[in-house]
Enzyme design. Structure first.
Site, PDB file in Angstrom:
ATOM      1  NE  ARG A 112      -2.016  -0.778   3.859  1.00 49.06           N
ATOM      2  CZ  ARG A 112      -2.085  -0.485   4.720  1.00 49.06           C
ATOM      3  NH1 ARG A 112      -2.920   1.273   5.082  1.00 49.06           N
ATOM      4  NH2 ARG A 112      -1.525   0.138   5.979  1.00 49.06           N
ATOM      5  CB  THR A 113       0.601   4.453  -1.760  1.00 50.90           C
ATOM      6  OG1 THR A 113       0.652   4.125  -2.784  1.00 50.90           O
ATOM      7  CG2 THR A 113       1.239   5.730  -1.513  1.00 50.90           C
ATOM      8  CG  LEU A 114       2.284   2.710   4.288  1.00 52.61           C
ATOM      9  CD1 LEU A 114       2.921   2.109   4.982  1.00 52.61           C
ATOM     10  CD2 LEU A 114       0.453   2.985   4.538  1.00 52.61           C
TER      11      LEU A 114
ATOM     12  CG  ASN B 154      -1.867   0.445  -3.184  1.00 55.19           C
ATOM     13  OD1 ASN B 154      -1.580  -0.732  -4.643  1.00 55.19           O
ATOM     14  ND2 ASN B 154      -1.383   1.172  -3.111  1.00 55.19           N
ATOM     15  N   PRO B 155      -3.920   4.320  -2.801  1.00 51.06           N
ATOM     16  CG  PRO B 155      -3.678   5.905  -1.397  1.00 51.06           C
ATOM     17  CD  PRO B 155      -3.671   5.004  -0.906  1.00 51.06           C
TER      18      PRO B 155
END
Lengths: 245, 273
Positions: free
Chosen positions: A22-24, A126-127
């Site tokens: 995931r994008t954090l 997970n934008p």
């Protein structure tokens, strides 16, 4: 002793290696994009900076790109995610062209496609960490819209991302009107970009202005705005506020 | 067409380079009741002859709305037609959801054709036994396509499929040059005339046929029986006169003289045009 194997959140829905997927947080980011509708089409401006946290690391990042024949896409936020979006759109436009049938995806269609992509990624936690501005002209119809990383989308006569919303849009609300000439539009955008340059610390003084009309797209060569730093208030900034820095 | 040793499955070629199963599927289309379509620059009209199994049953639905801007008339195995209509509706909805824009009809027919082609190249499948007249709007205007069980598709100014469609085609061939600039109402009248050709003597009344229209500014819809009967009466009174000339006068004087209309219809032999 703490026998916790890893720092997994308790939520089992995310599964084992979920965190690494995931994008954090974003790493290399672009700042505001500002755009407005004018008489013949859309004008869009963005500087060419790519910040790495608080470092103004990259100074030639093109944050506005043409999409197909009818649209322009400007992005702020994570630059690598913007490049990923460009690849998605490249494929989309390619398949559209391959039909070779006189129909083509206009700015409205591209905008809605992007909204779907952004919203779906957000739902998977997970934008794509971007705020996008999509502008274009097709069959005489001007279109200007925006999509955020959580999938919020809307159209308007003038839009901006990030700091642009706070600093540029109030100016545009006052001074934008229907049927701006090209020169007036550019002047208005430069006014907004100048304010952003003074007040947004991630802005750099190297920008591009892009224009899209029925005839096609033009993205200007990078140039700088003239700035003035001799305002008396800047000379002694701590004067009215003791202890400030 | 006679039985032969190459017609058992669709994946067998005949020595003459034919796929008999596909040709048999096209026969099924020819046996279905007639469907016709014609278009102008801005409108398309679809019409079909209603066939009922028996006096007691209702007639089969042969015209389907696929989206506001696309409709389809079928001939052949109506069950196959229903399934394909559902596929078309799905494609339109999905495209509309992703792009907030209507799916261009030209792209839909290609998808439909590719779907039909698959069934001509799998040994465990059979071709769809239905011909589709797809009417829809595009960026480039009004379009009418015919999709074959073979996976081919063609664009037409006007076309007819199903049983006794040749009579309608002959009529359309005579008149088609006028269609591009015809008004919407003239187009409907021509559709009714074409349907009348396929009836071969039977009276044309609104219970026997179904008409649907789609055009610029007019979403696809099936005309209700009353309106259709009015239009039938309007031109039947004038008899064999050319449609476009009659149009201006008729719409205004559309008094449903049902009795007189039916009587005149039975007297005149419609084939003598």
């Amino acid at each position: 002793m703490n026998f916790m194997a890893s720092k997994q959140p308790e939520n089992s829905l995310l599964g084992p290696e979920a965190d690494s997927q995931r994008t954090l947080y974003p790493y290399v980011t672009g700042t505001s994009v500002v755009a407005l509708k004018y008489k013949d089409g859309i004008l869009m401006a963005a500087d060419m900076g790519g910040s790495y946290g608080s470092t103004l690391r990259y100074k030639s990042v093109e944050r506005i790109k043409p999409i197909g024949k009818h649209s322009l896409l400007g992005a702020s936020g994570e630059i690598s995610d913007f490049q990923e979006i460009l690849r998605y759109l490249d494929e989309l436009i390619l398949y559209d062209n391959m039909w070779d049938d006189g129909n083509s995806l206009g700015p409205k269609e591209v905008h809605n496609y992007l909204t779907r992509v952004m919203y779906n990624r957000r739902n998977k936690f997970n934008p794509l960490w971007n705020s996008l501005v999509l502008g274009g002209v097709k069959n005489g119809q001007k279109y200007l819209g925006t999509v955020s990383m959580i999938g919020v989308n809307f159209e308007d006569n003038h839009v901006a991302t990030g700091f642009g919303n706070h600093l540029a849009r109030p100016i545009l609300r006052q001074e934008w009107h229907e049927n701006l000439s090209y020169e007036d539009g550019v002047r208005l955008l430069e006014k907004c970009m100048r304010v952003l340059l003074y007040r947004d610390r991630s802005a750099i003084n190297k920008l591009q202005i892009a224009k899209i009309t029925e005839e096609g797209t033009t993205i200007s060569q990078p140039y700088s705005l003239k700035t003035y730093w001799e305002f008396s208030a800047f000379a002694n900034p701590a004067q009215g506020a003791v202890g400030t820095w | 067409m006679f039985r032969n040793q190459y017609d058992t499955d669709v994946t067998t070629w005949s020595p003459a380079g034919r796929l008999f199963q596909v040709e048999y599927a096209m026969e099924a289309v020819k046996q279905g009741s007639a469907a016709i379509g014609l278009r102008s620059k801005t409108h398309i009209v679809l019409g079909c002859v209603n066939k009922a199994n028996s006096e007691l049953s209702s007639h089969q639905k042969k015209i389907f709305k696929v989206d506001d801007h696309i409709g389809v008339a079928i001939a052949g195995l109506t069950a196959d037609g229903r399934v394909l209509s559902r596929y078309m509706r799905n494609e339109c909805i999905n495209y509309g959801f992703t792009y907030e824009s209507p799916l261009p009809v030209g792209r839909l027919v290609v998808q439909l054709a590719d779907k039909a082609q698959v069934c001509t190249q799998r040994s465990w499948k059979r071709p769809y036994g239905v011909g589709l007249l797809v009417a829809g709007l595009d960026e480039s205007g009004a379009h009418l396509y015919y999709n074959c069980p073979s996976g081919n598709y063609f664009e037409y100014q006007a076309f007819a499929i199903g049983s006794r469609s040749q009579a309608a085609k002959t009529y359309l061939e005579r008149k088609f040059e006028n269609f591009t600039d015809a008004s919407r109402d003239d187009l409907v009248k021509d559709a009714l005339m074409a349907i009348r050709e396929t009836l071969q003597g039977e009276t044309l009344k609104s219970s026997v046929c179904t008409i649907a229209v789609v055009g610029v500014g007019e979403p696809f819809h099936i005309l209700d029986q009353g309106t259709v009967q009015q239009m039938i009466d309007a031109f039947e009174i004038v008899g064999e006169q050319e449609g476009p000339d009659a149009a201006a006068g008729q719409e205004a004087s559309a008094e449903p003289e049902q009795g007189a209309g039916a009587g005149a219809g039975e007297g005149v032999a419609p084939m003598d045009i």
